[in-house]
Enzyme design. Sequence first.
Site, PDB file in Angstrom:
ATOM      1  N   GLY A  74       0.814  -1.209   0.000  1.00 37.95           N
ATOM      2  CA  GLY A  74       0.000   0.000   0.000  1.00 37.95           C
ATOM      3  C   GLY A  74       0.844   1.254   0.000  1.00 37.95           C
ATOM      4  O   GLY A  74       2.075   1.203   0.129  1.00 37.95           O
TER       5      GLY A  74
ATOM      6  N   TYR B 263     -14.759   1.694  10.513  1.00 34.21           N
ATOM      7  CA  TYR B 263     -13.362   2.136  10.468  1.00 34.21           C
ATOM      8  C   TYR B 263     -13.010   2.915  11.723  1.00 34.21           C
ATOM      9  O   TYR B 263     -11.980   2.667  12.366  1.00 34.21           O
ATOM     10  CB  TYR B 263     -13.146   2.982   9.216  1.00 34.21           C
ATOM     11  CG  TYR B 263     -11.711   3.397   8.986  1.00 34.21           C
ATOM     12  CD1 TYR B 263     -10.809   2.521   8.381  1.00 34.21           C
ATOM     13  CD2 TYR B 263     -11.257   4.664   9.340  1.00 34.21           C
ATOM     14  CE1 TYR B 263      -9.495   2.888   8.157  1.00 34.21           C
ATOM     15  CE2 TYR B 263      -9.941   5.041   9.117  1.00 34.21           C
ATOM     16  CZ  TYR B 263      -9.067   4.151   8.530  1.00 34.21           C
ATOM     17  OH  TYR B 263      -7.752   4.522   8.310  1.00 34.21           O
TER      18      TYR B 263
ATOM     19  N   CYS C 161       0.261  -2.331   9.386  1.00 36.35           N
ATOM     20  CA  CYS C 161      -0.186  -1.250   8.512  1.00 36.35           C
ATOM     21  C   CYS C 161      -1.391  -1.626   7.663  1.00 36.35           C
ATOM     22  O   CYS C 161      -2.076  -0.751   7.140  1.00 36.35           O
ATOM     23  CB  CYS C 161       0.969  -0.809   7.611  1.00 36.35           C
ATOM     24  SG  CYS C 161       0.636   0.670   6.635  1.00 36.35           S
TER      25      CYS C 161
END
Length: 249
Positions: A21, A150, A85
């Site tokens: 990412g 989230y 991460c």
Amino acid sequence: MFCSDYSNLASDVALVTGSSGGIGSAIVTELKGLGMTVVGVDNTGTELGAEDHLITADLVAADMDELVDEAEAACGKPFDVLVNCAGVSVDTPAEDLRRPEIERVLAVNLVAPIELSIAVGRRMLEHGYGRIVNITSIHGRAGAIGCLPYDASKAGLDNATRTMAAEWSRRGVLVNAVAPGFVRTAMCTDERLAQPWFTDGYVSSGRLPLGRAATPDEIARPVAWLASRQNTYITGQVVYADGGLYSTF
């Protein structure tokens, strides 16, 4: 303020999830630049060239002890550093959420990093040394419309960071988090950041004091320092790499 001699890191080995990412690949590059050997874990199998070894795995389905065994075998020694991460999000109003969406976000963003931290942390405790850095978010401290799972996952990971630090720091394993704000990545592109919600709502209004989104390497640098042997006393902290966003209201 911080010592710039990183020569004692040449033998350190790091495990980084979400390594392909935008932020993850920047962290890999930064750790490699400090001399560490880096094993990346990603579910895409995308190799960006910086990792010494890449393992393709779905962190939700993986047996974490087996994953760590495979990663240690690849680099030949136990890990000194873990950076969690990997993350996912959904953009769905709360009233439209369904259990599968909620469970997937919580599984990737909260359960998987806790499980992997425990698997790696046990081995770090055996050796009396380790550095764990969780990538959380400003969302862990401030909610946002359409981001309920989230936000909840990042708030949970912030507190998991503090609890692991409280339990493990005296035994040599320091645990911290870095919480980005807006970062220029594939999910937050220049085109998206050129829209009024950002230019008017955050930049022109002064709500974002630095007036711009971060680049991934600006997040990777504090992560690398917290993960290094230069960090001997900072633990249980959430470092907000957000351009001053949370300093305003």
